[in-house]
Design an enzyme around this catalytic site. Sequence first.
Site, PDB file in Angstrom:
ATOM      1  N   ASP A   1      -6.705  -1.391  19.448  1.00 27.92           N
ATOM      2  CA  ASP A   1      -5.535  -1.896  18.730  1.00 27.92           C
ATOM      3  C   ASP A   1      -5.964  -3.068  17.843  1.00 27.92           C
ATOM      4  O   ASP A   1      -6.387  -4.121  18.326  1.00 27.92           O
ATOM      5  CB  ASP A   1      -4.484  -2.352  19.764  1.00 27.92           C
ATOM      6  CG  ASP A   1      -3.216  -2.874  19.114  1.00 27.92           C
ATOM      7  OD1 ASP A   1      -3.198  -3.069  17.877  1.00 27.92           O
ATOM      8  OD2 ASP A   1      -2.242  -3.096  19.859  1.00 27.92           O
TER       9      ASP A   1
ATOM     10  N   GLY B   1      -7.098   3.228  11.359  1.00 32.95           N
ATOM     11  CA  GLY B   1      -6.003   4.184  11.587  1.00 32.95           C
ATOM     12  C   GLY B   1      -6.374   5.585  11.149  1.00 32.95           C
ATOM     13  O   GLY B   1      -5.555   6.300  10.573  1.00 32.95           O
TER      14      GLY B   1
ATOM     15  N   TYR C   1       8.714  -4.065   6.982  1.00 31.96           N
ATOM     16  CA  TYR C   1       7.699  -3.154   6.433  1.00 31.96           C
ATOM     17  C   TYR C   1       7.461  -3.461   4.953  1.00 31.96           C
ATOM     18  O   TYR C   1       6.318  -3.588   4.508  1.00 31.96           O
ATOM     19  CB  TYR C   1       8.171  -1.712   6.623  1.00 31.96           C
ATOM     20  CG  TYR C   1       7.201  -0.656   6.159  1.00 31.96           C
ATOM     21  CD1 TYR C   1       6.136  -0.247   6.954  1.00 31.96           C
ATOM     22  CD2 TYR C   1       7.340  -0.043   4.906  1.00 31.96           C
ATOM     23  CE1 TYR C   1       5.247   0.737   6.526  1.00 31.96           C
ATOM     24  CE2 TYR C   1       6.458   0.933   4.469  1.00 31.96           C
ATOM     25  CZ  TYR C   1       5.419   1.322   5.285  1.00 31.96           C
ATOM     26  OH  TYR C   1       4.531   2.285   4.854  1.00 31.96           O
TER      27      TYR C   1
ATOM     28  N   ASN D   1      -5.958   0.995   6.299  1.00 37.01           N
ATOM     29  CA  ASN D   1      -4.921   2.045   6.286  1.00 37.01           C
ATOM     30  C   ASN D   1      -3.981   2.001   7.490  1.00 37.01           C
ATOM     31  O   ASN D   1      -2.831   2.413   7.381  1.00 37.01           O
ATOM     32  CB  ASN D   1      -5.632   3.407   6.227  1.00 37.01           C
ATOM     33  CG  ASN D   1      -4.707   4.556   6.567  1.00 37.01           C
ATOM     34  OD1 ASN D   1      -3.933   5.017   5.733  1.00 37.01           O
ATOM     35  ND2 ASN D   1      -4.751   5.030   7.810  1.00 37.01           N
TER      36      ASN D   1
ATOM     37  N   SER E   1       2.783   0.605  -0.195  1.00 34.03           N
ATOM     38  CA  SER E   1       3.853   1.609  -0.223  1.00 34.03           C
ATOM     39  C   SER E   1       4.822   1.284  -1.357  1.00 34.03           C
ATOM     40  O   SER E   1       4.955   0.117  -1.753  1.00 34.03           O
ATOM     41  CB  SER E   1       4.594   1.544   1.117  1.00 34.03           C
ATOM     42  OG  SER E   1       5.842   2.189   1.027  1.00 34.03           O
TER      43      SER E   1
ATOM     44  N   ILE F   1       4.587  10.814   1.869  1.00 37.62           N
ATOM     45  CA  ILE F   1       3.456  11.696   2.169  1.00 37.62           C
ATOM     46  C   ILE F   1       3.742  12.355   3.521  1.00 37.62           C
ATOM     47  O   ILE F   1       4.187  11.676   4.463  1.00 37.62           O
ATOM     48  CB  ILE F   1       2.134  10.897   2.244  1.00 37.62           C
ATOM     49  CG1 ILE F   1       1.916  10.027   0.982  1.00 37.62           C
ATOM     50  CG2 ILE F   1       0.945  11.829   2.498  1.00 37.62           C
ATOM     51  CD1 ILE F   1       1.750  10.760  -0.325  1.00 37.62           C
TER      52      ILE F   1
ATOM     53  N   LYS G   1       4.019  -4.801   3.232  1.00 37.14           N
ATOM     54  CA  LYS G   1       3.362  -3.990   2.197  1.00 37.14           C
ATOM     55  C   LYS G   1       3.327  -4.720   0.846  1.00 37.14           C
ATOM     56  O   LYS G   1       2.430  -4.476   0.034  1.00 37.14           O
ATOM     57  CB  LYS G   1       4.073  -2.636   2.055  1.00 37.14           C
ATOM     58  CG  LYS G   1       3.852  -1.692   3.250  1.00 37.14           C
ATOM     59  CD  LYS G   1       2.380  -1.403   3.491  1.00 37.14           C
ATOM     60  CE  LYS G   1       2.137  -0.179   4.351  1.00 37.14           C
ATOM     61  NZ  LYS G   1       0.704  -0.031   4.726  1.00 37.14           N
TER      62      LYS G   1
HETATM   63  N1  LIG Z   1       3.371   8.703   5.159  1.00 35.67           N
HETATM   64  C1  LIG Z   1       3.950   8.052   4.169  1.00 35.67           C
HETATM   65  O1  LIG Z   1       4.885   8.560   3.516  1.00 35.67           O
HETATM   66  C2  LIG Z   1       3.514   6.664   3.795  1.00 35.67           C
HETATM   67  C3  LIG Z   1       4.124   6.063   2.685  1.00 35.67           C
HETATM   68  C4  LIG Z   1       3.708   4.805   2.290  1.00 35.67           C
HETATM   69  C5  LIG Z   1       2.697   4.157   2.980  1.00 35.67           C
HETATM   70  N2  LIG Z   1       2.139   4.763   4.068  1.00 35.67           N
HETATM   71  C6  LIG Z   1       1.105   4.006   4.772  1.00 35.67           C
HETATM   72  O2  LIG Z   1      -0.043   4.821   4.916  1.00 35.67           O
HETATM   73  C7  LIG Z   1      -0.761   4.417   6.091  1.00 35.67           C
HETATM   74  C8  LIG Z   1      -1.036   5.635   6.961  1.00 35.67           C
HETATM   75  O3  LIG Z   1       0.206   6.173   7.396  1.00 35.67           O
HETATM   76  P1  LIG Z   1       0.381   7.690   7.915  1.00 35.67           P
HETATM   77  O4  LIG Z   1       1.565   8.232   7.213  1.00 35.67           O
HETATM   78  O5  LIG Z   1      -0.911   8.408   7.862  1.00 35.67           O
HETATM   79  O6  LIG Z   1       0.823   7.394   9.422  1.00 35.67           O
HETATM   80  P2  LIG Z   1       0.337   8.059  10.813  1.00 35.67           P
HETATM   81  O7  LIG Z   1       1.259   7.546  11.834  1.00 35.67           O
HETATM   82  O8  LIG Z   1       0.211   9.531  10.635  1.00 35.67           O
HETATM   83  O9  LIG Z   1      -1.130   7.454  11.010  1.00 35.67           O
HETATM   84  C9  LIG Z   1      -1.340   6.066  11.160  1.00 35.67           C
HETATM   85  C10 LIG Z   1      -2.412   5.826  12.214  1.00 35.67           C
HETATM   86  O10 LIG Z   1      -2.592   4.404  12.325  1.00 35.67           O
HETATM   87  C11 LIG Z   1      -2.786   4.111  13.703  1.00 35.67           C
HETATM   88  N3  LIG Z   1      -2.431   2.722  13.999  1.00 35.67           N
HETATM   89  C12 LIG Z   1      -1.215   2.147  13.898  1.00 35.67           C
HETATM   90  N4  LIG Z   1      -1.270   0.868  14.328  1.00 35.67           N
HETATM   91  C13 LIG Z   1      -2.559   0.639  14.703  1.00 35.67           C
HETATM   92  C14 LIG Z   1      -3.228  -0.478  15.265  1.00 35.67           C
HETATM   93  N5  LIG Z   1      -2.574  -1.612  15.549  1.00 35.67           N
HETATM   94  N6  LIG Z   1      -4.557  -0.378  15.529  1.00 35.67           N
HETATM   95  C15 LIG Z   1      -5.228   0.778  15.277  1.00 35.67           C
HETATM   96  N7  LIG Z   1      -4.616   1.877  14.776  1.00 35.67           N
HETATM   97  C16 LIG Z   1      -3.305   1.812  14.498  1.00 35.67           C
HETATM   98  C17 LIG Z   1      -1.852   5.079  14.431  1.00 35.67           C
HETATM   99  O11 LIG Z   1      -2.234   5.251  15.793  1.00 35.67           O
HETATM  100  C18 LIG Z   1      -2.009   6.355  13.597  1.00 35.67           C
HETATM  101  O12 LIG Z   1      -3.000   7.221  14.116  1.00 35.67           O
HETATM  102  C19 LIG Z   1       0.095   3.345   6.767  1.00 35.67           C
HETATM  103  O13 LIG Z   1      -0.363   2.058   6.391  1.00 35.67           O
HETATM  104  C20 LIG Z   1       1.470   3.608   6.193  1.00 35.67           C
HETATM  105  O14 LIG Z   1       2.290   2.447   6.231  1.00 35.67           O
HETATM  106  C21 LIG Z   1       2.523   5.997   4.487  1.00 35.67           C
END
Ligand SMILES: NC(=O)c1ccc[n+]([C@@H]2O[C@H](COP(=O)([O-])OP(=O)(O)OC[C@H]3O[C@@H](n4cnc5c(N)ncnc54)[C@H](O)[C@@H]3O)[C@@H](O)[C@H]2O)c1
Length: 276
Positions: free
Chosen positions: A64, A14, A166, A91, A153, A199, A170
């Site tokens: 995917d 990701g 979710y 990630n 998370s 974030i 997690k």
């Molecule tokens: N942003 C936050 O506040 C937050 C908080 C807690 C946890 N997280 C976790 O951090 C990680 C990154 O999140 P983010 O905020 O950067 O999100 P984001 O949407 O900006 O980036 C996530 C990326 O993962 C890719 N992705 C999703 N499913 C996929 C799959 N099946 N195969 C390949 N790629 C895939 C998406 O295309 C995207 O580019 C995630 O696991 C999310 O749950 C984020």
Amino acid sequence: MPFSLCCKTALVTGSGRGIGRAIAAKLAAAGASVMLNDLDEAALTETEASFRKSGYKIGHTIGDLTDPSMPDKLVQATLAKFGSLDIIVNNAGYSWDGVIQNTTDEQFLAMLEIHLLVPFRILRAASSYIRDAAKAEIAAGKTVMRKVVNITSIAGTDGNPGQAGYSSGKAGVIGLTKTLAKEWGRYNVNVNAVGFGLINTRLVQPLTGSDAKMEMHGHEIKIGVQPTMLESVKHACPLGRLGTPDEAAGAVLFFCSPLSDYVTGEVLICGGGFHF
Ligand SMILES: NC(=O)c1ccc[n+]([C@@H]2O[C@H](COP(=O)([O-])OP(=O)(O)OC[C@H]3O[C@@H](n4cnc5c(N)ncnc54)[C@H](O)[C@@H]3O)[C@@H](O)[C@H]2O)c1
């Protein structure tokens, strides 16, 4: 830098945008060769182009990860391109929210699939290489530390209304982290998790934002949070703001570096002091 990741190979799922992209950038800047992955080809192509301008050593595998054959393909592609695998960051993720009475089986299972089953499959796919490499190194009297970082998370550690699936995915990945830390300690692998608060990526954009939806398995899924919730989080957060992807990546870099060589099976919360 008090360390270099030169000669290390990392795989970051990701990594086309958001936190994954920031993690990949930090690892590459520290000298690692990095295999990028995302299902979003346009985002991945843009990330790759900007990384190439910085002179980073990178490869990419578009796809995917919920396709059962993809985790193995991704691990094999990394080994074929770089010849080793030292750092794995699970990630990739997204949220598909709803209160429990409105959550379908498909929706709940999709959250377990991306946040728990996919990391499990990737680590299982990497296990032959990791065990064989470690056995050879140990026989030669060498200690080479490898690193796994699973992204979780505060929804997983604290629970969050509207996120039964979710939060469960997690929370589940923490169990996987702690178990693998015990199974793989003998192979000199540190297995840890980083749990984020809020974030600033598209996942926490105001629900009114133009990018507030994504297409997944034929569904148009709303992503983002209520603007009022963002304000109340900022108010309740000791640091008074959301984190940046770069700050999030810093916590992950610690677990990918020699600074964490004697830390395993732990969860580091990177959320500005905020808890649900
Ligand atoms: N942003 C936050 O506040 C937050 C908080 C807690 C946890 N997280 C976790 O951090 C990680 C990154 O999140 P983010 O905020 O950067 O999100 P984001 O949407 O900006 O980036 C996530 C990326 O993962 C890719 N992705 C999703 N499913 C996929 C799959 N099946 N195969 C390949 N790629 C895939 C998406 O295309 C995207 O580019 C995630 O696991 C999310 O749950 C984020």
